[in-house]
Design a protein around this motif. Structure first.
Motif, PDB file in Angstrom:
ATOM      1  N   PHE A 117       0.851  -1.195   0.000  1.00 19.22           N
ATOM      2  CA  PHE A 117       0.000   0.000   0.000  1.00 19.22           C
ATOM      3  C   PHE A 117       0.882   1.239   0.000  1.00 19.22           C
ATOM      4  N   VAL A 118       0.568   2.173  -0.888  1.00 14.52           N
ATOM      5  CA  VAL A 118       1.334   3.414  -0.990  1.00 14.52           C
ATOM      6  C   VAL A 118       0.367   4.592  -1.084  1.00 14.52           C
ATOM      7  N   PHE A 119       0.685   5.642  -0.348  1.00 21.35           N
ATOM      8  CA  PHE A 119      -0.090   6.888  -0.449  1.00 21.35           C
ATOM      9  C   PHE A 119       0.868   8.010  -0.787  1.00 21.35           C
ATOM     10  N   SER A 120       0.651   8.640  -1.939  1.00 11.71           N
ATOM     11  CA  SER A 120       1.499   9.735  -2.390  1.00 11.71           C
ATOM     12  C   SER A 120       0.778  11.059  -2.199  1.00 11.71           C
ATOM     13  N   ASP A 121       1.394  11.963  -1.432  1.00 10.99           N
ATOM     14  CA  ASP A 121       0.782  13.271  -1.179  1.00 10.99           C
ATOM     15  C   ASP A 121       1.877  14.310  -0.977  1.00 10.99           C
ATOM     16  N   ALA A 122       2.895  14.258  -1.836  1.00  8.05           N
ATOM     17  CA  ALA A 122       3.987  15.226  -1.770  1.00  8.05           C
ATOM     18  C   ALA A 122       3.903  16.156  -2.989  1.00  8.05           C
ATOM     19  N   ASP A 123       5.024  16.585  -3.514  1.00 15.62           N
ATOM     20  CA  ASP A 123       5.029  17.535  -4.629  1.00 15.62           C
ATOM     21  C   ASP A 123       4.459  16.882  -5.893  1.00 15.62           C
ATOM     22  N   LYS A 124       3.432  17.526  -6.429  1.00 12.91           N
ATOM     23  CA  LYS A 124       2.676  16.950  -7.537  1.00 12.91           C
ATOM     24  C   LYS A 124       3.513  16.816  -8.812  1.00 12.91           C
ATOM     25  N   GLY A 125       4.489  17.692  -8.999  1.00 12.70           N
ATOM     26  CA  GLY A 125       5.342  17.616 -10.173  1.00 12.70           C
ATOM     27  C   GLY A 125       6.190  16.356 -10.211  1.00 12.70           C
ATOM     28  N   TRP A 126       6.298  15.688  -9.076  1.00 10.91           N
ATOM     29  CA  TRP A 126       7.106  14.468  -8.975  1.00 10.91           C
ATOM     30  C   TRP A 126       6.226  13.214  -8.882  1.00 10.91           C
ATOM     31  N   TYR A 127       4.920  13.373  -8.976  1.00  8.54           N
ATOM     32  CA  TYR A 127       3.991  12.244  -8.794  1.00  8.54           C
ATOM     33  C   TYR A 127       4.328  11.055  -9.696  1.00  8.54           C
ATOM     34  N   THR A 128       4.531  11.322 -10.982  1.00  7.08           N
ATOM     35  CA  THR A 128       4.802  10.229 -11.915  1.00  7.08           C
ATOM     36  C   THR A 128       6.122   9.546 -11.590  1.00  7.08           C
ATOM     37  N   GLN A 129       7.118  10.332 -11.217  1.00  5.88           N
ATOM     38  CA  GLN A 129       8.420   9.742 -10.879  1.00  5.88           C
ATOM     39  C   GLN A 129       8.338   8.922  -9.603  1.00  5.88           C
ATOM     40  N   TYR A 130       7.596   9.399  -8.596  1.00  5.13           N
ATOM     41  CA  TYR A 130       7.407   8.603  -7.383  1.00  5.13           C
ATOM     42  C   TYR A 130       6.819   7.236  -7.742  1.00  5.13           C
ATOM     43  N   PHE A 131       5.808   7.264  -8.602  1.00  5.24           N
ATOM     44  CA  PHE A 131       5.169   6.010  -9.009  1.00  5.24           C
ATOM     45  C   PHE A 131       6.171   5.094  -9.696  1.00  5.24           C
ATOM     46  N   LYS A 132       6.948   5.633 -10.616  1.00  4.13           N
ATOM     47  CA  LYS A 132       7.928   4.824 -11.332  1.00  4.13           C
ATOM     48  C   LYS A 132       8.965   4.224 -10.385  1.00  4.13           C
ATOM     49  N   ASP A 133       9.325   4.978  -9.355  1.00  5.15           N
ATOM     50  CA  ASP A 133      10.307   4.482  -8.392  1.00  5.15           C
ATOM     51  C   ASP A 133       9.743   3.363  -7.517  1.00  5.15           C
ATOM     52  N   VAL A 134       8.443   3.424  -7.233  1.00  6.39           N
ATOM     53  CA  VAL A 134       7.822   2.450  -6.331  1.00  6.39           C
ATOM     54  C   VAL A 134       7.284   1.229  -7.073  1.00  6.39           C
ATOM     55  N   ASP A 135       6.848   1.412  -8.292  1.00  5.91           N
ATOM     56  CA  ASP A 135       6.192   0.342  -9.043  1.00  5.91           C
ATOM     57  C   ASP A 135       6.893  -1.019  -8.961  1.00  5.91           C
ATOM     58  N   PRO A 136       8.205  -1.095  -9.176  1.00  2.00           N
ATOM     59  CA  PRO A 136       8.865  -2.412  -9.109  1.00  2.00           C
ATOM     60  C   PRO A 136       8.799  -3.052  -7.715  1.00  2.00           C
ATOM     61  N   LYS A 137       8.566  -2.219  -6.698  1.00  5.18           N
ATOM     62  CA  LYS A 137       8.554  -2.717  -5.311  1.00  5.18           C
ATOM     63  C   LYS A 137       7.140  -2.897  -4.766  1.00  5.18           C
ATOM     64  N   LEU A 138       6.136  -2.648  -5.606  1.00  6.92           N
ATOM     65  CA  LEU A 138       4.746  -2.827  -5.174  1.00  6.92           C
ATOM     66  C   LEU A 138       4.297  -4.251  -5.511  1.00  6.92           C
ATOM     67  N   LYS A 139       3.777  -4.953  -4.524  1.00  8.22           N
ATOM     68  CA  LYS A 139       3.341  -6.336  -4.709  1.00  8.22           C
ATOM     69  C   LYS A 139       2.132  -6.408  -5.638  1.00  8.22           C
ATOM     70  N   VAL A 140       2.020  -7.502  -6.351  1.00  9.03           N
ATOM     71  CA  VAL A 140       0.805  -7.761  -7.121  1.00  9.03           C
ATOM     72  C   VAL A 140      -0.351  -7.892  -6.124  1.00  9.03           C
ATOM     73  N   GLY A 141      -1.446  -7.207  -6.398  1.00  8.02           N
ATOM     74  CA  GLY A 141      -2.559  -7.133  -5.460  1.00  8.02           C
ATOM     75  C   GLY A 141      -2.474  -5.908  -4.575  1.00  8.02           C
ATOM     76  N   GLY A 142      -1.317  -5.237  -4.639  1.00  9.58           N
ATOM     77  CA  GLY A 142      -1.126  -4.033  -3.845  1.00  9.58           C
ATOM     78  C   GLY A 142      -1.844  -2.837  -4.446  1.00  9.58           C
ATOM     79  N   CYS A 143      -1.834  -1.736  -3.706  1.00  7.89           N
ATOM     80  CA  CYS A 143      -2.610  -0.554  -4.096  1.00  7.89           C
ATOM     81  C   CYS A 143      -1.750   0.699  -3.984  1.00  7.89           C
ATOM     82  N   TYR A 144      -1.737   1.497  -5.039  1.00  6.68           N
ATOM     83  CA  TYR A 144      -1.020   2.771  -5.050  1.00  6.68           C
ATOM     84  C   TYR A 144      -2.057   3.886  -5.111  1.00  6.68           C
TER      85      TYR A 144
END
Length: 220
Positions: free
Chosen positions: A148-175
């Motif tokens: 489970f991930v909750f992103s609520d920091a600088d919006k200009g970095w939202y896509t990059q945060y996702f790209k950084d976390v995606d490989p570490k997010l479990k299948v069935g997990g929620c971003y």
């Protein structure tokens, strides 16, 4: 021979009953402890319901995060952007029911210290790993995995945060990401990006004016 078997049966029965009594006692203690935590957190959240500032989520959005974690029994959470701890408390409260911690990252020292104090007052310190750090760097370095991930920091970095976390997010997990109803500053770009990914199912929760994107990972 029969006497020996009878004694073994009695011993086994006594051992089973004893184990059951111990387990029942442990369950009762855990239940009492959780009830105490729930009472303290509810009181704290209700007392400060209208006092949150500095880009904290609204009360109803905190409830959305709590419900997602509890419903899906998530056990490894990451929050990007602590502010002064409102959303962190909702997430940690949910995590208290699974006995694990949420890692939360905040770059501003003043907000970080206030958040740590608020989390302590809510009685949830043992369920939070608060980091004073630049999320641009730390999120990339954290090993995970997360469910489970909750992103609520600088919006200009939202896509990059996702790209950084995606490989570490479990299948069935929620971003999840906050403020996606406002398409300025990178939030709109992020939503368009994640909605195109075939291995994610993304919806927008509009229970508040801020909007929360909820993306479930279907496969790697």
């Amino acid at each position: 021979m029969m006497k020996h078997v009878y004694h073994r049966l009695i011993a086994t029965t006594i051992s089973t009953l004893f184990s059951f009594m111990i387990m029942a006692g442990v369950h009762a203690q855990q239940s009492d402890r959780q009830e105490k935590i729930d009472k303290q957190v509810r009181a704290f959240l209700n007392d400060k319901k209208n006092d949150w500032r500095y880009w904290n989520v609204p009360y109803q959005d905190g409830q959305v995060l709590y419900d997602l974690i509890v419903k899906n029994s998530y056990t490894s959470a990451l929050e990007i952007g602590t502010s002064t701890g409102h959303s962190t408390i909702w997430m940690a409260w949910a995590m208290s029911k699974t006995g694990v911690k949420v890692i939360t990252v905040e770059v501003d020292e003043g907000r970080y210290k206030t958040a740590v104090d608020n989390i302590k007052k809510a009685g949830l310190s043992e369920y939070v790993d608060a980091r004073l750090s630049d999320a641009h760097e730390l999120v990339r370095e954290l090993p995970g995995p997360f469910d489970f991930v909750f992103s609520d920091a600088d919006k200009g970095w939202y896509t990059q945060y996702f790209k950084d976390v995606d490989p570490k997010l479990k299948v069935g997990g929620c971003y999840t990401a906050h403020n996606v109803s406002n398409t300025f500053g990178g939030a709109g770009e992020f939503v368009k990006y994640v909605q195109k990914l075939p291995n994610y199912r993304t919806t927008i929760n509009n229970s508040s004016s801020s909007g929360i994107s909820i993306s479930y990972k279907k496969s790697q």
